[in-house]
Design a protein around this motif. Structure first.
Motif, PDB file in Angstrom:
ATOM      1  N   VAL A 183       0.924  -1.249  -0.107  1.00  0.00           N
ATOM      2  CA  VAL A 183      -0.045  -0.122  -0.080  1.00  0.00           C
ATOM      3  C   VAL A 183       0.994   1.295   0.010  1.00  0.00           C
ATOM      4  CG1 VAL A 183      -1.639   1.356   1.224  1.00  0.00           C
ATOM      5  CG2 VAL A 183      -1.760  -1.369   1.161  1.00  0.00           C
ATOM      6  N   PRO A 184       0.868   2.132  -0.897  1.00  0.00           N
ATOM      7  CA  PRO A 184       1.894   2.920  -1.324  1.00  0.00           C
ATOM      8  C   PRO A 184       1.557   4.358  -0.018  1.00  0.00           C
ATOM      9  CG  PRO A 184       0.288   3.193  -2.965  1.00  0.00           C
ATOM     10  CD  PRO A 184      -0.105   1.894  -1.986  1.00  0.00           C
ATOM     11  N   HIS A 185       2.657   4.816   0.480  1.00  0.00           N
ATOM     12  CA  HIS A 185       2.542   5.877   1.532  1.00  0.00           C
ATOM     13  C   HIS A 185       3.516   7.064   0.728  1.00  0.00           C
ATOM     14  CE1 HIS A 185       0.426   3.665   4.432  1.00  0.00           C
ATOM     15  NE2 HIS A 185       0.993   2.588   4.042  1.00  0.00           N
ATOM     16  N   PRO A 186       3.015   7.787  -0.123  1.00  0.00           N
ATOM     17  CA  PRO A 186       3.614   8.830  -0.896  1.00  0.00           C
ATOM     18  C   PRO A 186       4.274  10.090  -0.093  1.00  0.00           C
ATOM     19  CG  PRO A 186       1.381   8.988  -1.410  1.00  0.00           C
ATOM     20  CD  PRO A 186       1.511   8.001  -0.607  1.00  0.00           C
ATOM     21  N   ASP A 187       5.504  10.269  -0.121  1.00  0.00           N
ATOM     22  CA  ASP A 187       6.092  11.525   0.474  1.00  0.00           C
ATOM     23  C   ASP A 187       5.507  12.934  -0.223  1.00  0.00           C
ATOM     24  OD1 ASP A 187       7.645  13.472   1.252  1.00  0.00           O
ATOM     25  OD2 ASP A 187       9.603  12.625   1.010  1.00  0.00           O
ATOM     26  N   PRO A 188       4.637  13.628   0.255  1.00  0.00           N
ATOM     27  CA  PRO A 188       4.062  14.536  -0.313  1.00  0.00           C
ATOM     28  C   PRO A 188       5.130  15.554  -0.737  1.00  0.00           C
ATOM     29  CG  PRO A 188       3.621  14.606   2.052  1.00  0.00           C
ATOM     30  CD  PRO A 188       4.311  13.509   1.849  1.00  0.00           C
ATOM     31  N   ALA A 189       6.335  15.701  -0.276  1.00  0.00           N
ATOM     32  CA  ALA A 189       7.269  16.551  -0.717  1.00  0.00           C
ATOM     33  C   ALA A 189       7.785  16.041  -2.091  1.00  0.00           C
ATOM     34  CB  ALA A 189       8.536  16.695   0.321  1.00  0.00           C
ATOM     35  N   GLU A 190       7.640  14.939  -2.514  1.00  0.00           N
ATOM     36  CA  GLU A 190       8.206  14.653  -3.928  1.00  0.00           C
ATOM     37  C   GLU A 190       7.175  13.829  -4.686  1.00  0.00           C
ATOM     38  OE1 GLU A 190      12.046  12.379  -4.113  1.00  0.00           O
ATOM     39  OE2 GLU A 190      11.880  12.319  -2.025  1.00  0.00           O
ATOM     40  N   VAL A 191       6.024  13.397  -4.252  1.00  0.00           N
ATOM     41  CA  VAL A 191       5.238  12.409  -4.806  1.00  0.00           C
ATOM     42  C   VAL A 191       3.797  12.999  -4.729  1.00  0.00           C
ATOM     43  CG1 VAL A 191       4.014  10.252  -5.294  1.00  0.00           C
ATOM     44  CG2 VAL A 191       6.620  10.519  -4.826  1.00  0.00           C
ATOM     45  N   ALA A 192       3.113  13.580  -6.019  1.00  0.00           N
ATOM     46  CA  ALA A 192       1.719  13.978  -5.870  1.00  0.00           C
ATOM     47  C   ALA A 192       0.849  13.162  -5.869  1.00  0.00           C
ATOM     48  CB  ALA A 192       1.669  15.116  -6.780  1.00  0.00           C
ATOM     49  N   ALA A 193       1.164  11.859  -6.502  1.00  0.00           N
ATOM     50  CA  ALA A 193       0.087  10.830  -6.799  1.00  0.00           C
ATOM     51  C   ALA A 193       0.807   9.800  -7.079  1.00  0.00           C
ATOM     52  CB  ALA A 193      -0.691  11.106  -8.236  1.00  0.00           C
ATOM     53  N   VAL A 194       0.368   8.537  -6.823  1.00  0.00           N
ATOM     54  CA  VAL A 194       0.813   7.020  -6.953  1.00  0.00           C
ATOM     55  C   VAL A 194      -0.293   6.214  -7.326  1.00  0.00           C
ATOM     56  CG1 VAL A 194       1.683   4.873  -6.062  1.00  0.00           C
ATOM     57  CG2 VAL A 194       2.185   7.039  -5.145  1.00  0.00           C
ATOM     58  N   PHE A 195      -0.161   5.661  -8.717  1.00  0.00           N
ATOM     59  CA  PHE A 195      -1.013   5.045  -9.556  1.00  0.00           C
ATOM     60  C   PHE A 195      -0.559   3.808 -10.284  1.00  0.00           C
ATOM     61  CE2 PHE A 195       0.609   8.200 -12.354  1.00  0.00           C
ATOM     62  CZ  PHE A 195       0.593   7.626 -13.592  1.00  0.00           C
ATOM     63  N   GLU A 196      -1.468   2.843 -10.899  1.00  0.00           N
ATOM     64  CA  GLU A 196      -1.017   1.663 -11.531  1.00  0.00           C
ATOM     65  C   GLU A 196      -1.614   1.795 -12.827  1.00  0.00           C
ATOM     66  OE1 GLU A 196      -1.913  -1.510  -9.050  1.00  0.00           O
ATOM     67  OE2 GLU A 196      -0.808  -1.110  -7.505  1.00  0.00           O
ATOM     68  N   VAL A 197      -0.999   1.301 -13.977  1.00  0.00           N
ATOM     69  CA  VAL A 197      -1.477   0.973 -15.376  1.00  0.00           C
ATOM     70  C   VAL A 197      -1.336  -0.261 -15.685  1.00  0.00           C
ATOM     71  CG1 VAL A 197      -1.258   1.717 -17.670  1.00  0.00           C
ATOM     72  CG2 VAL A 197      -0.841   3.467 -15.763  1.00  0.00           C
ATOM     73  N   PRO A 198      -2.157  -1.066 -16.358  1.00  0.00           N
ATOM     74  CA  PRO A 198      -2.226  -2.070 -16.620  1.00  0.00           C
ATOM     75  C   PRO A 198      -0.846  -2.548 -17.801  1.00  0.00           C
ATOM     76  CG  PRO A 198      -4.425  -1.692 -16.711  1.00  0.00           C
ATOM     77  CD  PRO A 198      -3.724  -0.329 -16.401  1.00  0.00           C
ATOM     78  N   LEU A 199       0.033  -3.494 -17.602  1.00  0.00           N
ATOM     79  CA  LEU A 199       0.856  -3.830 -18.220  1.00  0.00           C
ATOM     80  C   LEU A 199       0.328  -4.048 -19.624  1.00  0.00           C
ATOM     81  CD1 LEU A 199       4.036  -4.322 -18.682  1.00  0.00           C
ATOM     82  CD2 LEU A 199       3.611  -6.602 -18.162  1.00  0.00           C
ATOM     83  N   SER A 200      -0.745  -4.661 -19.912  1.00  0.00           N
ATOM     84  CA  SER A 200      -1.319  -4.800 -21.209  1.00  0.00           C
ATOM     85  C   SER A 200      -1.498  -3.498 -21.939  1.00  0.00           C
ATOM     86  CB  SER A 200      -2.568  -5.801 -21.057  1.00  0.00           C
ATOM     87  OG  SER A 200      -3.525  -5.011 -20.339  1.00  0.00           O
ATOM     88  N   PHE A 201      -1.832  -2.557 -21.471  1.00  0.00           N
ATOM     89  CA  PHE A 201      -2.037  -1.312 -21.966  1.00  0.00           C
ATOM     90  C   PHE A 201      -0.799  -0.768 -22.438  1.00  0.00           C
ATOM     91  CE2 PHE A 201      -2.124   3.329 -22.015  1.00  0.00           C
ATOM     92  CZ  PHE A 201      -3.412   3.565 -22.714  1.00  0.00           C
ATOM     93  N   LEU A 202       0.204  -0.925 -21.472  1.00  0.00           N
ATOM     94  CA  LEU A 202       1.396  -0.422 -21.927  1.00  0.00           C
ATOM     95  C   LEU A 202       2.227  -1.090 -22.863  1.00  0.00           C
ATOM     96  CD1 LEU A 202       2.472   0.596 -18.276  1.00  0.00           C
ATOM     97  CD2 LEU A 202       1.791   2.002 -20.003  1.00  0.00           C
ATOM     98  N   LEU A 203       1.670  -2.432 -23.064  1.00  0.00           N
ATOM     99  CA  LEU A 203       2.364  -3.208 -24.246  1.00  0.00           C
ATOM    100  C   LEU A 203       1.801  -3.143 -25.513  1.00  0.00           C
ATOM    101  CD1 LEU A 203       3.161  -6.678 -22.119  1.00  0.00           C
ATOM    102  CD2 LEU A 203       4.780  -4.542 -22.664  1.00  0.00           C
ATOM    103  N   ALA A 204       0.407  -2.724 -25.437  1.00  0.00           N
ATOM    104  CA  ALA A 204      -0.097  -2.697 -26.866  1.00  0.00           C
ATOM    105  C   ALA A 204       0.516  -1.482 -27.669  1.00  0.00           C
ATOM    106  CB  ALA A 204      -1.789  -2.210 -26.604  1.00  0.00           C
ATOM    107  N   PRO A 205       0.970  -1.933 -29.010  1.00  0.00           N
ATOM    108  CA  PRO A 205       1.552  -0.905 -29.835  1.00  0.00           C
ATOM    109  C   PRO A 205       0.696   0.122 -30.292  1.00  0.00           C
ATOM    110  CG  PRO A 205       1.657  -3.303 -30.758  1.00  0.00           C
ATOM    111  CD  PRO A 205       0.828  -3.409 -29.356  1.00  0.00           C
TER     112      PRO A 205
END
Length: 168
Positions: free
Chosen positions: A96-118
């Motif tokens: 479970v992400p606990h972002p450091d607000p000084a560096e990270v505005a958001a943490v999110f995930e994207v499906p690998l299948s979306f990123l692999l689609a040409p």
């Protein structure tokens, strides 16, 4: 200057997801950009893996025990002069992400299948430093349309696609 990033792969019920962050707008370099957790390799780091794990812990609260390193992708050069070494790791689904607000505005995930689609990856021409540069950019992911995945982050994901043998 050397840097390392953690390309985190998380197995979810609906498939493998890639962990990404959006940097805060207050940072000096690459402010507001989508990136992987990571940063400069410090002298006390034993190498890229140690730096990537340390930075992931600092930025999103990922404990080293929650990451199983799988290998490295090709080093990339940023337009700001960094040589970035991407470290691939399997991330525990319980993370479970606990972002450091000084560096990270958001943490999110994207499906690998979306990123692999040409069809989701495009070339973009931008002007930087008085020169036109060719960079990669992903189509906006519908579940997170406000997150623009481009530049070195997109190039690292393209390198991952090449390594996995997915068509170009």
């Amino acid at each position: 200057m050397g840097a390392a990033v953690l390309v985190g792969l998380v197995q979810r019920d609906d498939g493998v997801q890639v962990l990404l962050t959006r940097r805060t707008d207050a940072l000096r370099q690459h402010a507001g950009q989508v990136s992987f957790p990571g940063g400069r390799i410090d002298p006390e780091d034993s190498g890229a893996l140690a730096a990537a794990l340390r930075e992931a812990n600092e930025e999103v609260g990922l404990a080293a025990a929650q990451a199983a390193p799988l290998g490295y992708l090709d080093p990339m050069r940023t337009i700001t002069g960094y040589r970035v070494v991407p470290v691939i790791a399997r991330i525990a689904p319980s993370f479970v992400p606990h972002p450091d607000p000084a560096e990270v505005a958001a943490v999110f995930e994207v499906p690998l299948s979306f990123l692999l689609a040409p069809g989701n990856l495009h070339r973009l021409d931008i002007e930087f430093g008085g020169r036109v540069r060719h960079v990669l950019e992903y189509s906006r992911y519908p579940a997170a349309p406000e997150q623009r995945i481009w530049g070195v982050t997109a190039s690292i994901l393209y390198n991952l696609r090449q390594r996995l043998g997915t068509s170009a």
